[in-house]
Design a protein around this motif. Structure first.
Motif, PDB file in Angstrom:
ATOM      1  N   HIS A  41       0.799  -1.229   0.000  1.00  0.00           N
ATOM      2  CA  HIS A  41       0.000   0.000   0.000  1.00  0.00           C
ATOM      3  C   HIS A  41       0.825   1.269   0.000  1.00  0.00           C
ATOM      4  CE1 HIS A  41      -3.861  -2.067   1.644  1.00  0.00           C
ATOM      5  NE2 HIS A  41      -3.612  -2.356   0.401  1.00  0.00           N
ATOM      6  N   ALA A  47      -2.630  -8.713  -4.878  1.00  0.00           N
ATOM      7  CA  ALA A  47      -4.036  -8.363  -4.623  1.00  0.00           C
ATOM      8  C   ALA A  47      -4.132  -7.033  -3.872  1.00  0.00           C
ATOM      9  CB  ALA A  47      -4.717  -9.470  -3.826  1.00  0.00           C
ATOM     10  N   ALA A  48      -3.242  -6.814  -2.918  1.00  0.00           N
ATOM     11  CA  ALA A  48      -3.251  -5.559  -2.155  1.00  0.00           C
ATOM     12  C   ALA A  48      -2.890  -4.376  -3.052  1.00  0.00           C
ATOM     13  CB  ALA A  48      -2.279  -5.646  -0.978  1.00  0.00           C
ATOM     14  N   SER A  85      -3.317  -4.197  -6.326  1.00  0.00           N
ATOM     15  CA  SER A  85      -4.445  -4.019  -7.238  1.00  0.00           C
ATOM     16  C   SER A  85      -5.584  -3.283  -6.534  1.00  0.00           C
ATOM     17  CB  SER A  85      -4.917  -5.383  -7.736  1.00  0.00           C
ATOM     18  OG  SER A  85      -6.079  -5.264  -8.489  1.00  0.00           O
ATOM     19  N   SER A  86      -5.848  -3.656  -5.306  1.00  0.00           N
ATOM     20  CA  SER A  86      -6.888  -3.013  -4.514  1.00  0.00           C
ATOM     21  C   SER A  86      -6.562  -1.539  -4.286  1.00  0.00           C
ATOM     22  CB  SER A  86      -7.031  -3.734  -3.178  1.00  0.00           C
ATOM     23  OG  SER A  86      -7.886  -3.037  -2.320  1.00  0.00           O
ATOM     24  N   TYR A 132      -8.618   1.715  -5.600  1.00  0.00           N
ATOM     25  CA  TYR A 132      -9.078   2.705  -4.631  1.00  0.00           C
ATOM     26  C   TYR A 132      -8.618   4.103  -5.043  1.00  0.00           C
ATOM     27  CZ  TYR A 132      -9.332   5.542  -0.432  1.00  0.00           C
ATOM     28  OH  TYR A 132      -9.577   6.555   0.451  1.00  0.00           O
TER      29      TYR A 132
END
Length: 185
Positions: A130, A154-155, A157-158, A162
């Motif tokens: 992040h 996945a983090a 991409s999230s 966002y």
């Protein structure tokens, strides 16, 4: 039982484990690179893929030695600094392999060790995904197991989705399944 179509599961089950033959075996000398004959003697130590070990273990032909990725040296290193231990070098599928090998060798401490390692590394993986600059990623990513790499991806991409939404992407999307109702009046 492995998932037949899952490549990660197939590769994980190909992880080598050190076994000791409880009985002699004829015609399988190819399994032992140091064998001079085509037979394996009783008490011979051989490295086998985990999937083959499972089958031979069911037939009570072999016993397993504790895998090196779960030995005391690794446990001490993880307890000292869980976030920066190179688990991928020890076993690319560290967590999944641990879950499969623990019941077979009867070591109940592997489960708590896996949980401790995952909890400690989970925070670091998400934090780096992040907030880390791309200059940090090349140093950090090689330490991650396959499971942790999937989590990191996945983090990221999230976080990208966002940020895109936050900057001005569509605030609300109409579900394609919803249709206007006709009024009965």
């Amino acid at each position: 039982m492995m998932n037949y179509y899952d490549m990660d599961d197939i590769i994980m089950e190909d992880e080598l484990v050190s076994v000791v033959f409880k009985v002699g075996a004829n015609g399988v000398g190819l399994l032992d690179p140091g064998a001079e004959t085509n037979n394996i003697e009783q008490s011979a130590k051989v490295e086998l893929p985990f999937w083959l070990f499972q089958e031979l273990h069911l037939r009570q032909a072999v016993s397993i030695n504790h895998p090196a990725c779960f030995n005391q040296k690794t446990r001490k290193q993880v307890q000292a600094d869980v976030a920066y231990v190179d688990l991928k070098k020890r076993c690319p599928y560290f967590y999944e392999f641990g879950c499969k090998v623990a019941p077979v060798i009867g070591d109940r401490t592997i489960g708590s060790f896996l949980l401790y390692a995952f909890k400690g590394r989970y925070k670091e993986v998400l934090s780096k995904a992040h907030s880390a600059a791309f200059s940090v990623a090349p140093k950090f990513l090689p330490l991650l197991t396959k499971e942790e790499t999937h989590l990191y991806d996945a983090a990221q991409s999230s976080m990208t989705a966002y940020k895109k939404w936050r900057v001005g992407g569509p605030r609300f999307e109409r579900a394609s399944i919803l249709k206007k109702r006709k009024s009965n009046g």
